[in-house]
Design an enzyme around this catalytic site. Structure first.
Site, PDB file in Angstrom:
ATOM      1  N   HIS A 124     -44.865  37.930  14.084  1.00 21.78           N
ATOM      2  CA  HIS A 124     -44.608  39.205  13.404  1.00 21.78           C
ATOM      3  C   HIS A 124     -43.129  39.265  13.032  1.00 21.78           C
ATOM      4  O   HIS A 124     -42.256  38.995  13.854  1.00 21.78           O
ATOM      5  CB  HIS A 124     -44.962  40.378  14.316  1.00 21.78           C
ATOM      6  CG  HIS A 124     -44.443  41.700  13.821  1.00 21.78           C
ATOM      7  ND1 HIS A 124     -43.471  42.430  14.483  1.00 21.78           N
ATOM      8  CD2 HIS A 124     -44.750  42.410  12.702  1.00 21.78           C
ATOM      9  CE1 HIS A 124     -43.211  43.534  13.807  1.00 21.78           C
ATOM     10  NE2 HIS A 124     -43.974  43.548  12.728  1.00 21.78           N
ATOM     11  N   SER A 125     -42.840  39.609  11.775  1.00 19.53           N
ATOM     12  CA  SER A 125     -41.470  39.840  11.329  1.00 19.53           C
ATOM     13  C   SER A 125     -40.602  38.608  11.623  1.00 19.53           C
ATOM     14  O   SER A 125     -40.877  37.525  11.117  1.00 19.53           O
ATOM     15  CB  SER A 125     -40.930  41.110  11.991  1.00 19.53           C
ATOM     16  OG  SER A 125     -39.790  41.584  11.343  1.00 19.53           O
ATOM     17  N   LEU A 126     -39.543  38.744  12.447  1.00 15.75           N
ATOM     18  CA  LEU A 126     -38.714  37.593  12.802  1.00 15.75           C
ATOM     19  C   LEU A 126     -39.559  36.459  13.370  1.00 15.75           C
ATOM     20  O   LEU A 126     -39.320  35.283  13.080  1.00 15.75           O
ATOM     21  CB  LEU A 126     -37.645  38.008  13.817  1.00 15.75           C
ATOM     22  CG  LEU A 126     -36.830  36.876  14.452  1.00 15.75           C
ATOM     23  CD1 LEU A 126     -36.029  36.102  13.409  1.00 15.75           C
ATOM     24  CD2 LEU A 126     -35.911  37.425  15.550  1.00 15.75           C
ATOM     25  N   GLY A 128     -42.580  35.665  12.584  1.00 17.93           N
ATOM     26  CA  GLY A 128     -43.224  34.969  11.477  1.00 17.93           C
ATOM     27  C   GLY A 128     -42.274  34.017  10.778  1.00 17.93           C
ATOM     28  O   GLY A 128     -42.659  32.926  10.346  1.00 17.93           O
ATOM     29  N   SER A 150     -44.504  39.454   7.266  1.00 17.59           N
ATOM     30  CA  SER A 150     -43.415  38.492   7.311  1.00 17.59           C
ATOM     31  C   SER A 150     -43.736  37.364   6.339  1.00 17.59           C
ATOM     32  O   SER A 150     -44.875  36.888   6.302  1.00 17.59           O
ATOM     33  CB  SER A 150     -43.280  37.934   8.732  1.00 17.59           C
ATOM     34  OG  SER A 150     -42.323  36.906   8.790  1.00 17.59           O
TER      35      SER A 150
END
Length: 308
Positions: A124-126, A128, A150
């Site tokens: 998730h996010s960072l 990813g 992401s």
């Protein structure tokens, strides 16, 4: 390890959940493993789950029990987050160092020296971003890749290289302020509700216990304050595109309708860069896997990982 590690509501709802530690050469990473006895996991590789910036492994506490029915699952607190170690004094948190940590963790503790052993990565996010860079650099180790809201690293134009470096060094010299102390977890959760990616109070309460430590009569953040320092070097868009083109694994992009990437320019170019890409849109914001109705995210990720 203090009693904030796994909140009682998570403990009670997650069969097979346990604390984990993975010693590496220069740091020890911690996290949560879901290992469900009797689950149909023989055909599926382990799943490595990587959280977003300033979050921790509890961000997956809602969808992990579903995914653990098909695979052994390890949610990692990345360096400086949750219960993982902090970088030594004089070091900072560079994107590529996260990738190196995950590479070492997979080689030492998940796959070992076995030839052909692979993992699935859900980030998730960072997380990813880190997962996509690892998949690009070590394609032989990644069977499937999932990125939740992401799609590649943040980029900066090349002419911003030196201003970014100056900003980073100035902050490193100035250092971080003293961490606030909150009277209870609810007060800390209230602070976490705001910011770039807002959370409901319920979601914040589910997430923050692993980012807190006892401090006097209250709690303070155990998250390393240096995580908020500006990066010294950012990738250019050309470098990001090259990294995405190098991803060989079948990839799922879970796009949140109210997420951070909704209005991001150049998103289609990034999508088209990954050779084997599938996009699925779900309701919710940046934390669609934690906040609100998370069943759609769990379902699409589980279906993707189960398919041959």
């Amino acid at each position: 390890m203090h009693d904030l590690a796994i909140p009682p509501n998570i403990r009670g709802n997650s069969t097979g959940l346990r604390e984990a530690q993975w010693p590496l050469q220069h740091i020890t990473l911690a996290g949560l493993s879901w290992l469900v006895e009797g689950a149909s996991q023989t055909a599926n590789p382990p799943v490595i789950m990587l959280h977003g910036w300033l979050d921790n492994s509890l961000t997956f506490s809602k969808i992990a029990p579903e995914l653990a029915q098909i695979s052994p699952l390890h949610a990692v607190d990345m360096a400086g987050h949750g219960h993982s170690g902090h970088r030594p004094p004089g070091q900072s948190y560079q994107l590529m160092d996260y990738v190196a940590d995950i590479a070492e963790l997979i080689e030492k503790h998940i796959c070992g020296p076995e030839q052909g052993a692979k993992v699935d990565i859900v980030g998730h996010s960072l997380g990813g971003i880190v997962g996509s860079l690892y998949a690009a650099a070590f394609p032989e180790r990644v069977r499937k890749l999932v990125m939740i809201d992401s799609l590649g690293a943040l980029s900066r134009p090349i002419e911003e290289t030196i201003p970014q470096l100056r900003k980073s060094i100035n902050k490193r010299i100035a250092g971080s302020g003293r961490s606030a102390v909150y009277p209870d977890m609810a007060a800390a959760a209230k602070v976490r509700e705001g910011g770039i990616s807002p959370l409901s109070h319920e979601a914040a309460l589910a997430l923050v216990p692993r980012n807190l430590k006892p401090a006097g009569d209250g709690y303070s953040w155990c998250t390393d304050a240096r995580l908020r320092h500006p990066s010294s070097l950012m990738m250019t868009e050309e470098q990001v595109m090259a990294s995405l083109k190098a991803v060989q694994a079948p990839t799922l992009f879970v796009s949140a309708k109210e997420g951070l990437l909704v209005s991001r320019k150049g998103l289609d170019d990034r999508l088209n860069a990954i050779p084997n890409m599938q996009r699925v849109e779900v309701s919710g914001g940046h934390h669609c896997h934690l906040d609100g109705d998370t069943h759609p995210v769990a379902d699409v990720v589980k279906n993707f990982l189960e398919k041959e």
